[in-house]
Design a protein around this motif. Structure first.
Motif, PDB file in Angstrom:
ATOM      1  N   ILE A 155      34.575  30.447  38.736  1.00  0.00           N
ATOM      2  CA  ILE A 155      33.908  31.447  38.736  1.00  0.00           C
ATOM      3  C   ILE A 155      32.330  31.006  37.723  1.00  0.00           C
ATOM      4  CG2 ILE A 155      31.802  33.512  38.652  1.00  0.00           C
ATOM      5  CD1 ILE A 155      34.194  35.108  38.495  1.00  0.00           C
ATOM      6  N   VAL A 183      38.919  44.915  43.215  1.00  0.00           N
ATOM      7  CA  VAL A 183      40.288  45.625  42.958  1.00  0.00           C
ATOM      8  C   VAL A 183      40.324  46.470  42.812  1.00  0.00           C
ATOM      9  CG1 VAL A 183      42.449  44.263  42.852  1.00  0.00           C
ATOM     10  CG2 VAL A 183      41.003  42.074  43.978  1.00  0.00           C
ATOM     11  N   GLN A 220      47.651  41.101  43.464  1.00  0.00           N
ATOM     12  CA  GLN A 220      46.653  41.067  42.641  1.00  0.00           C
ATOM     13  C   GLN A 220      46.794  40.592  41.663  1.00  0.00           C
ATOM     14  OE1 GLN A 220      46.610  44.155  44.728  1.00  0.00           O
ATOM     15  NE2 GLN A 220      45.421  42.745  46.295  1.00  0.00           N
ATOM     16  N   PHE A 224      34.008  29.549  42.821  1.00  0.00           N
ATOM     17  CA  PHE A 224      33.488  30.415  43.698  1.00  0.00           C
ATOM     18  C   PHE A 224      32.341  30.911  42.709  1.00  0.00           C
ATOM     19  CE2 PHE A 224      37.468  32.126  43.698  1.00  0.00           C
ATOM     20  CZ  PHE A 224      37.783  31.932  44.779  1.00  0.00           C
ATOM     21  N   ASP A 227      41.270  29.120  39.726  1.00  0.00           N
ATOM     22  CA  ASP A 227      39.998  29.829  40.180  1.00  0.00           C
ATOM     23  C   ASP A 227      39.256  29.830  39.306  1.00  0.00           C
ATOM     24  OD1 ASP A 227      41.605  30.566  42.053  1.00  0.00           O
ATOM     25  OD2 ASP A 227      41.348  33.133  42.129  1.00  0.00           O
TER      26      ASP A 227
END
Ligand code: SAM
Ligand code: SF4
Length: 488
Positions: free
Chosen positions: A337, A196, A231, A366, A335
């Motif tokens: 990872i 990002v 973001q 993710f 979120d």
């Protein structure tokens, strides 16, 4: 008689949106920007005169997907050209920003490549592309690729918001009762896995008055719920009309004063930017929904450090405690990872344990995806794909159970539900709970655009079911409903 030149015909725009809510917002704003130039929505690529692929670069294969989609679209264009019709194709969004002229080199037929900070130039780029089409053959146009201003990927601060029109009233009505509103773009955090900061640039915030004006325009067109986007939305640091610095908490208080705006949400937040004013807003504002998306990414301090997250597991847990103290019924979302370079089995167990400790109402999981140019991509201790896949399955199983349990725990409770649309079954309506759950219930159509007290009677995997509690007053009625009542 008017000559029926191609430029006089009504034109149709099709935008295919990939990725996050910010891209959904951007696609709507691009459609709004093209509307005064005669472009209305196409039902699909086949009946469009202009196709934009609004792309996402957050995980791998994004660029490859775009190039293969361009191949497919070029076939449609060849058919249209054979019929003497014009079709322009553009790439926008983060792949446009990251790949720039490479897109035109690999796919010379592309007419425009526009990065996220240059959307206000879209009408002029489209006009130029149309002139090129009429003036040059396709091959010549292709060879003029980068010299002809087809690629716009500058980062001119947040200037685009000064030039993009306010959301159009008719389009907003068609889009429904909920809307996104971007307040902040870009990021200065540089987490070592994330593109990002490279694709969206440095953190910039829109001024308060611009945001309030946009919110009022949305409400005037019937919107009842606005989700503020960024973001890194809680890094918001705008200025008001007196030049005073305003953070996200303060901005939420100001937006809560907009008449007719019933619900506020915001996403996505970084734990480091969750300040006292924002936590106080959760305590004080009924309009701010009790739902917080606060990604932690990993439960292991070693991995958080390698990710450059700049907070520990304990910091995150302490923060949630403070938020829950301010707003005890808040539902958490996150979120995660799995398989970041160097993640051991023990690190992964720490992620499972933080998920158990927090108890999430929703979560996004993710597999780590190596992004060229980020520090993570250069790390030598990459985790093998099968290990990542196995960890993702385990984490997904855990969060799926938690999400189902959260739904079940709502059974028997009465929640305010914003009734948004007709359901799939006759006599059914669909809406959203304060916790962002999809709710289905039997109710008459004229209640669309109201917030009703709904007793939850059952919970499925992806939605909950309820029935309206008739002995309670509905909370509010939208402008949509007032418009409907005025119609003969
Ligand atoms: N600003 C937010 C934060 O700090 O958590 C995240 C915004 S990011 C656009 C959305 C999510 O995509 C991240 O929270 C992360 O879980 C995921 N993500 C970003 N880069 C990734 C990568 N290289 N591999 C896998 N997932 C990634
Ligand atoms: Fe990416 Fe969020 Fe980290 Fe910024 S804070 S670099 S957007 S993950």
């Amino acid at each position: 008689m008017t000559e029926n030149k191609p430029e006089n015909k009504p034109k149709r725009l099709f935008i295919k949106t990939y990725g996050c809510q910010m891209n959904v917002y951007d696609s709507d704003r691009m459609a709004d920007a093209m509307a005064p130039h005669g472009y209305s929505a196409a039902s699909g690529p086949e009946d469009a005169d202009l196709i934009l692929l609004n792309t996402c670069h957050i995980r791998e294969k994004a660029s490859e997907k775009v190039f293969s989609e361009l191949g497919r679209l070029n076939e449609i264009r060849a058919e249209r050209q054979a019929r003497g019709e014009e079709l322009l194709i553009g790439v926008t969004g983060c792949v446009a920003q990251a790949e720039g002229e490479e897109i035109v080199r690999r796919s010379p037929e592309v007419d425009l490549v526009v990065g996220p900070q240059a959307y206000h130039h879209l009408p002029e780029l489209v006009a130029k592309a149309r002139t090129r089409h009429h003036g040059l053959g396709a091959r010549e146009a292709a060879s003029a690729a980068t010299r002809d201003g087809r690629v716009a990927t500058d980062f001119p601060g947040i200037e685009k918001f000064d030039h993009l029109p306010l959301p159009r009233r008719e389009a907003t009505i068609a889009r429904g009762l909920t809307a996104f509103l971007t307040v902040q773009e870009g990021c200065d955090k540089f987490c070592s896995f994330c593109v990002v900061p490279y694709t969206r640039g440095a953190e910039v915030s829109r001024p308060v008055t611009q945001i309030i004006r946009e919110a009022e325009a949305l409400v005037e067109a019937g919107v009842m719920e606005i989700t503020l986007l960024g973001q890194n939305v809680n890094a918001y640091h705008g200025v008001d009309d007196r030049g005073r610095a305003v953070g996200l908490g303060d901005l939420l208080y100001r937006l809560a004063d907009v008449d007719g705006l019933e619900r506020l949400r915001y996403t996505t937040s970084h734990p480091r930017d969750m300040d006292d004013a924002l936590i106080a807003a959760h305590r004080d504002l009924d309009k701010l929904m009790p739902y917080l998306h606060l990604p932690v990414q990993s439960g292991s301090d070693a991995i958080l450090k390698a990710m450059n997250r700049r907070h520990t597991r304990a910091d995150y847990l302490r923060l949630i405690e403070r938020v829950k103290k301010a707003r005890p019924d808040i539902a958490m979302s996150g979120d995660f990872i799995v398989g970041f370079p160097g993640e051991t089995d023990a690190d992964f167990e720490e992620t499972l344990s933080i998920v158990r400790e927090v108890g999430y109402a929703s979560a996004f999981t993710f597999k780590y995806s190596s992004r060229p140019g980020t520090p993570g991509a250069g790390m030598t201790n990459q985790v093998p794909e099968p290990v990542k896949a196995e960890r993702l399955d385990r984490l997904l199983a855990l969060v799926t159970t938690q999400m189902r349990d959260f739904g079940k725990a709502c059974v028997g409770r009465t929640l305010d539900v914003l009734l948004e649309r007709k359901g799939r079954m006759p006599g059914q309506l669909g809406g959203r709970s304060p916790y962002l759950q999809a709710v289905h219930l039997e109710a008459p159509e004229h209640l669309i655009g109201t917030i009703q007290p709904v007793e939850i009677i059952a919970a499925g995997n992806n939605s909950i079911q309820g029935k309206i509690v008739t002995d309670k007053e509905p909370k509010s009625v939208s402008v949509h409903e007032s418009i409907a009542l005025l119609q003969p």
